[in-house]
Design a protein around this motif. Sequence first.
Motif, short mmCIF file in Angstrom:
data_model
loop_
_atom_site.label_atom_id
_atom_site.label_comp_id
_atom_site.label_asym_id
_atom_site.label_seq_id
_atom_site.Cartn_x
_atom_site.Cartn_y
_atom_site.Cartn_z
N MET A 103 0.53 -0.88 0.03
CA MET A 103 0.09 0.05 0.25
C MET A 103 0.80 0.98 -0.27
O MET A 103 1.06 2.34 -0.49
N ARG A 104 1.82 1.11 0.95
CA ARG A 104 2.29 2.46 0.94
C ARG A 104 3.30 2.96 -0.15
O ARG A 104 3.35 4.03 -0.85
N ARG A 105 4.04 1.72 -1.21
CA ARG A 105 4.81 1.91 -2.32
C ARG A 105 3.38 2.40 -3.67
O ARG A 105 3.85 3.26 -4.22
N ALA A 106 2.11 1.91 -3.77
CA ALA A 106 1.64 2.06 -4.49
C ALA A 106 1.30 3.38 -3.82
O ALA A 106 0.92 4.76 -5.12
N ALA A 107 0.41 4.48 -3.09
CA ALA A 107 0.38 5.52 -2.81
C ALA A 107 1.39 6.17 -3.17
O ALA A 107 1.80 7.47 -3.45
N GLU A 108 2.45 6.03 -2.86
CA GLU A 108 3.89 6.94 -3.35
C GLU A 108 3.58 6.98 -4.77
O GLU A 108 4.41 8.63 -5.36
N ARG A 109 3.33 6.03 -5.52
CA ARG A 109 3.40 6.15 -6.97
C ARG A 109 2.52 7.48 -7.52
O ARG A 109 2.55 7.97 -8.09
N CYS A 110 0.96 6.64 -6.55
CA CYS A 110 0.09 7.72 -7.38
C CYS A 110 0.17 8.92 -6.36
O CYS A 110 -0.39 9.85 -6.95
N GLY A 111 0.96 9.81 -5.62
CA GLY A 111 0.99 11.09 -4.99
C GLY A 111 -0.24 11.35 -4.11
O GLY A 111 -0.80 12.13 -4.10
N LEU A 112 -0.58 10.06 -3.68
CA LEU A 112 -1.54 9.71 -2.60
C LEU A 112 -1.20 9.72 -0.69
O LEU A 112 0.04 9.14 -0.44
N PRO A 113 -1.42 10.90 -0.42
CA PRO A 113 -0.96 10.79 0.91
C PRO A 113 -1.48 9.83 1.80
O PRO A 113 -2.85 8.88 2.24
N MET A 114 -0.61 9.17 2.43
CA MET A 114 -1.14 7.69 3.43
C MET A 114 -0.13 8.38 4.41
O MET A 114 0.62 7.65 5.18
N VAL A 115 -1.09 8.04 5.80
CA VAL A 115 -0.84 8.45 7.05
C VAL A 115 -1.09 6.52 8.00
O VAL A 115 -1.96 6.73 7.66
N VAL A 116 -0.52 6.43 9.07
CA VAL A 116 -1.17 5.54 9.83
C VAL A 116 -1.24 5.99 11.28
O VAL A 116 -0.16 7.13 11.18
N LEU A 117 -1.75 5.71 11.73
CA LEU A 117 -1.80 5.42 13.52
C LEU A 117 -1.14 4.39 14.17
O LEU A 117 -1.24 3.70 14.12
N HIS A 118 -0.39 5.04 14.68
CA HIS A 118 0.57 3.61 15.61
C HIS A 118 -0.53 2.80 16.26
O HIS A 118 0.13 2.33 16.97
N ARG A 119 -0.83 4.44 17.51
CA ARG A 119 -2.14 4.22 19.03
C ARG A 119 -3.52 4.41 18.39
O ARG A 119 -3.71 4.08 17.56
N PRO A 120 -4.21 3.44 18.99
CA PRO A 120 -5.66 2.67 18.86
C PRO A 120 -6.75 4.33 19.18
O PRO A 120 -6.33 4.70 19.76
N PHE A 121 -7.39 4.26 17.93
CA PHE A 121 -7.39 5.47 18.03
C PHE A 121 -9.03 5.28 17.27
O PHE A 121 -9.54 5.06 16.23
N PRO A 122 -10.39 5.83 18.07
CA PRO A 122 -11.64 5.96 17.61
C PRO A 122 -11.81 6.88 16.58
O PRO A 122 -11.89 7.76 16.69
N PHE A 123 -12.18 6.06 15.47
CA PHE A 123 -11.98 6.73 14.47
C PHE A 123 -13.81 8.01 14.59
O PHE A 123 -13.35 8.94 14.01
N ALA A 124 -14.67 7.57 15.06
CA ALA A 124 -15.75 8.45 15.28
C ALA A 124 -15.31 9.40 15.55
O ALA A 124 -16.24 10.36 16.02
N GLU A 125 -14.61 9.31 17.05
CA GLU A 125 -13.69 10.91 17.19
C GLU A 125 -13.23 11.85 16.02
O GLU A 125 -13.60 13.32 16.11
N LEU A 126 -12.85 11.58 15.49
CA LEU A 126 -12.10 12.32 14.11
C LEU A 126 -12.73 12.58 12.82
O LEU A 126 -13.44 13.73 12.78
N THR A 127 -13.57 11.82 12.75
CA THR A 127 -15.23 12.37 12.05
C THR A 127 -15.92 13.20 12.69
O THR A 127 -16.39 14.25 11.93
N GLU A 128 -16.14 13.62 14.04
CA GLU A 128 -16.76 14.34 14.60
C GLU A 128 -16.23 15.16 14.56
O GLU A 128 -16.68 16.55 14.04
N GLU A 129 -14.98 15.37 15.23
CA GLU A 129 -14.19 16.63 15.11
C GLU A 129 -13.39 16.88 13.57
O GLU A 129 -14.50 18.24 14.04
N VAL A 130 -13.79 16.80 12.28
CA VAL A 130 -13.56 17.38 11.71
C VAL A 130 -14.82 17.75 10.62
O VAL A 130 -14.37 18.54 10.68
#
Length: 526
Positions: A103-130
């Motif tokens: 996935m990392r190589r494919a994202a780099e080729r496409c120029g798509l920002p790829m971010v990984v989260l190293h700690r467990p994170f509730p996606f609901a909180e991020l969607t609500e915030e954003v």
Amino acid sequence: MTTASEPALSVRQILALERVLAGEPEVVAGAGQLDRPVRWVHVAEAADVGVMLSGGEMVLTTGVLLAGDREAQAEYIRSLHRAEASAVVLGLGRAFPAPPEVMRRAAERCGLPMVVLHRPFPFAELTEEVQSRLVRRKFAAVSLSEAVRTALTGLITAGAPLQRLLDEIAGHSACPVVVTNLAHRVLATAGERSAVDDVLRDWERIARQAGGREGDGWVRAELGGRGERWGRIVLCGYRGDTATGRLLADRAAEALVLHRMLGGSAHSWEEQSAQSLLTDLVSGAVPARHLLPRARAAGLPVNRRTFVPLAVRGVGAAQLARVLRLLGLPGLVAELADGVTAVLLSLARDQDAEALAAHFATRLRAEPGGGAPREQESAVVVAAADARTGWDDVPAGLREARHVADSVAESPADLDLPVVVRLRDVHLRGLVRLLRDDPHVQSFAERELDGLLCGADAEAELLPVLRTYLATGRNKSRTAQLHHVSRPALYRRLESIEARLGVDLDDFEQAASIHIALLAHDAQQR
């Protein structure tokens, strides 16, 4: 797909949120694309998520349905790229304990920002915030857009000039605002003066950049209508987000087009620009060196030039500008007060300034509709100051040319003058006019003419006779002819004048003293 007018957060801004930082984000691909706008946040585990997107989304996933399938992982990234997603955020855990290399190589080729989260994170909180932040930004942008539109519409309805509209726009954008024609010549500006001067000082380079692309706070909108463009407005160094700047520029452009369509001024924007610049030069309220960037941005050649200041009476600015174009002479034209039009010619150092000024004046009189009828050609006055090679000397030159034009206006109508009148041609009348506000000169004029000024009848009947008699060099025959009286009647009036003033007009010194006093009186009255 995200449009320029939709308020958005960038990938970089979202990654800087406190809630996101708690998940220890790491950018593993597409680090150069973190300023992409994010229109929405979408949680999706489906392998064919791309078909559900419309562009501009930040996609959140744990990759649970992709684990173990390298082809599915690569296709997942490719589908996001095709859908023009802004970024993908992968939460590391049971599916992927470490960033998947495929996935990392494919994202780099496409120029798509790829971010990984190293700690467990509730996606609901991020969607609500954003989502809440995006909604607030959109509401704020819409409110600002409507506030600007309402304010500008009110100004247009009230008949406000162009400058007042631009001042309002600059107040909302908190940055310099520049209006140009299609050749990048500056027609008007607004904003803090020092900031505007900084922009204009390097305008030629800035205009090339702003004309081709936007970025770093430079936001522009085209001006025109009915399929024809005739200018643009540029927000220079806007510090807010690009989407809001885009809204501001669009609202401003709408207002300026409407203002021009409704004929907010009898003069074109180009004429208003020249008038503002030349008025500031003549007044001396702004140092000439501070006006140099404005002159250069308005298209006037200023480097290693000879400047010829002119003041013209009897011809309008539009006709003067037309003659300049016909002769190919670069310059600025602007109507000042009291029927005077200022012209500032910019010539190459090797050109003959006096000859070109004379040629300009001669052509002006010969233009159909550009001058007075032949029997009234004397009503057209072209006054000039000596040529200036330094920009700092231009204001004094313009004031001198205007002084000469005003002195000629106060001269007898039959005075024989050259095609271009200069300070040396107005002689004593010009000097007296310069000194007219001196208290000593005022007292002198009143004291010398007291016998004629103390009675309304004498001032009305005898003062004009005295004025003509002195202006004609004490020619009694000519004075009688001009006033349509007999010689004996004129003699009686001259005797009355001498008795009232207590002078002998046949005495040269006494006549000269009265003549100077009369010139000063007339200059003060005008």
